[in-house]
Design an enzyme around this catalytic site. Sequence first.
Site, PDB file in Angstrom:
ATOM      1  N   GLU A 238       9.940   0.228 -18.993  1.00 59.29           N
ATOM      2  CA  GLU A 238      11.211  -0.104 -18.317  1.00 59.29           C
ATOM      3  C   GLU A 238      10.974   0.178 -16.842  1.00 59.29           C
ATOM      4  OE1 GLU A 238      14.180  -0.408 -16.303  1.00 59.29           O
ATOM      5  OE2 GLU A 238      14.500   1.664 -16.920  1.00 59.29           O
ATOM      6  N   CYS A 273      17.436   2.115 -11.118  1.00 59.03           N
ATOM      7  CA  CYS A 273      16.782   0.811 -11.279  1.00 59.03           C
ATOM      8  C   CYS A 273      17.807  -0.292 -11.483  1.00 59.03           C
ATOM      9  CB  CYS A 273      15.791   0.848 -12.434  1.00 59.03           C
ATOM     10  SG  CYS A 273      16.493   1.352 -14.011  1.00 59.03           S
TER      11      CYS A 273
END
Length: 467
Positions: A238, A273
């Site tokens: 990720e 993020c």
Amino acid sequence: MSTRIAPLSVHNPGTGEVLGEIEDSTSDQITAAVAAAQRGQRAMAALPAHERAQLLLRIADLIEAEAGDLARLLAAENGKPVFQTVEEVKAAIRIFRGFAGEATRLFGRQIPLGAVPGLERHLAVTVREPLGPVAALVPFNYPVELYAHKAAAALAAGNAVLVHPPVRCPLALIRIGELVARAGAPDGAHQLLTGGVHISQALASSPDVAAVSLTGSTVAGREIARRAADTLKKVHLELGGNDALIVCDDADVEQAAQAVVLGRLARGNGQICCAVKRVYVQDGVHDAFVDALLDGAAKLTVGDQLADGTDVGPLISEQAAERVEAAVAALVSDGARQAAGGARRGAFSSPAVLVDVPNDSPALAEEIFGPVAPVARFSDPLDAVRMANESPYGLQAAVFTRDIGRAFSLANRLDVGGVIINGSTALRAENLPFGGPRDTGGSAEGLHDTALEFTRQKTIVVMEAFG
């Protein structure tokens, strides 16, 4: 034989206060930990699902009993305001309890062999088995929550887990590691290896580690994937994001501006993020949106992350704030106008709003990991989708519109892992798949996904079962 390395200091990024010291694990210690994980793996795999579930529930209870202290420790070492670290610790508790349930739901299948001529009398079933030791490589921005997603999933599936905490803020995870041991995890089944990046690299390279799960930058993800390729281990990534928020001319402008203020400038000090990192606003509402955004940004309080009322604390380090300062300068160099904020003081970076950002700005294409909101214009919503999709990242995106048909039409065209309608992309619920394509890594993390990722399927065929 590796030599012992001097301990590393952990600092409050806002004040510089030394909060503690950690060991920088040597190659010998990493090798020993991997060997212990193999033994711990066998013990975890031998536990029936209900016992794995009970272990995770005990861990959650122990974290909950110390939640306040853990939240303050995390805020001190990480820089996020304490009211946000309180929520992070709560999320970790929910994640451990959620994976306790998932431990009892790792179902196999019965596959009808009657679909194949001549095999009608045979029976085929699949079972889920643990992969083996899992390396959990944890980032600095949400270390407790993201640790929980990896470690709880690995343990739920019957694996051992080797955790590499972030070097700048490992202390809360070290304490949680002690709680996991107190909860009764088998020896070697849950270990922390503190220190520098060489630990992640060694774990990714080790032939005795079955899987590696990383949340981090795309650069780090590529390096870990390269090292893992030699042993063909499972890689779960990720990585970065450059989330676009598209504000259409029928949007609730105040709501859209608030989504940027709270989901980008304030939450996690902009170090997320999935935060909104690019804002595209349709011409008809552009000026009203910018006014609302500037008004909201002006109300944010920058200061001590442990003090009541602080909205934005220090970034993880002064070097991180310097990178944000340079990114703002690059946007201005590309033609943007700095409408608010952007000043740096040590590790603190005041929330910045930039307007008139050229759509082709190279700096706009880069992920900025800090409280910066660049705003660009568009005329046609399909142009906004095209610009959003030009990013190499594909984590999430957001669309603000009152037209449900337009919302779904744009969502279907956005090449990302998740689309938020009339809300910020800084949204991650543990029971939803989280991840995205391309430079974001291509994996999905969540309660109903990660535990399965940490298992393998075995097919068992019983000949003449129906003979």
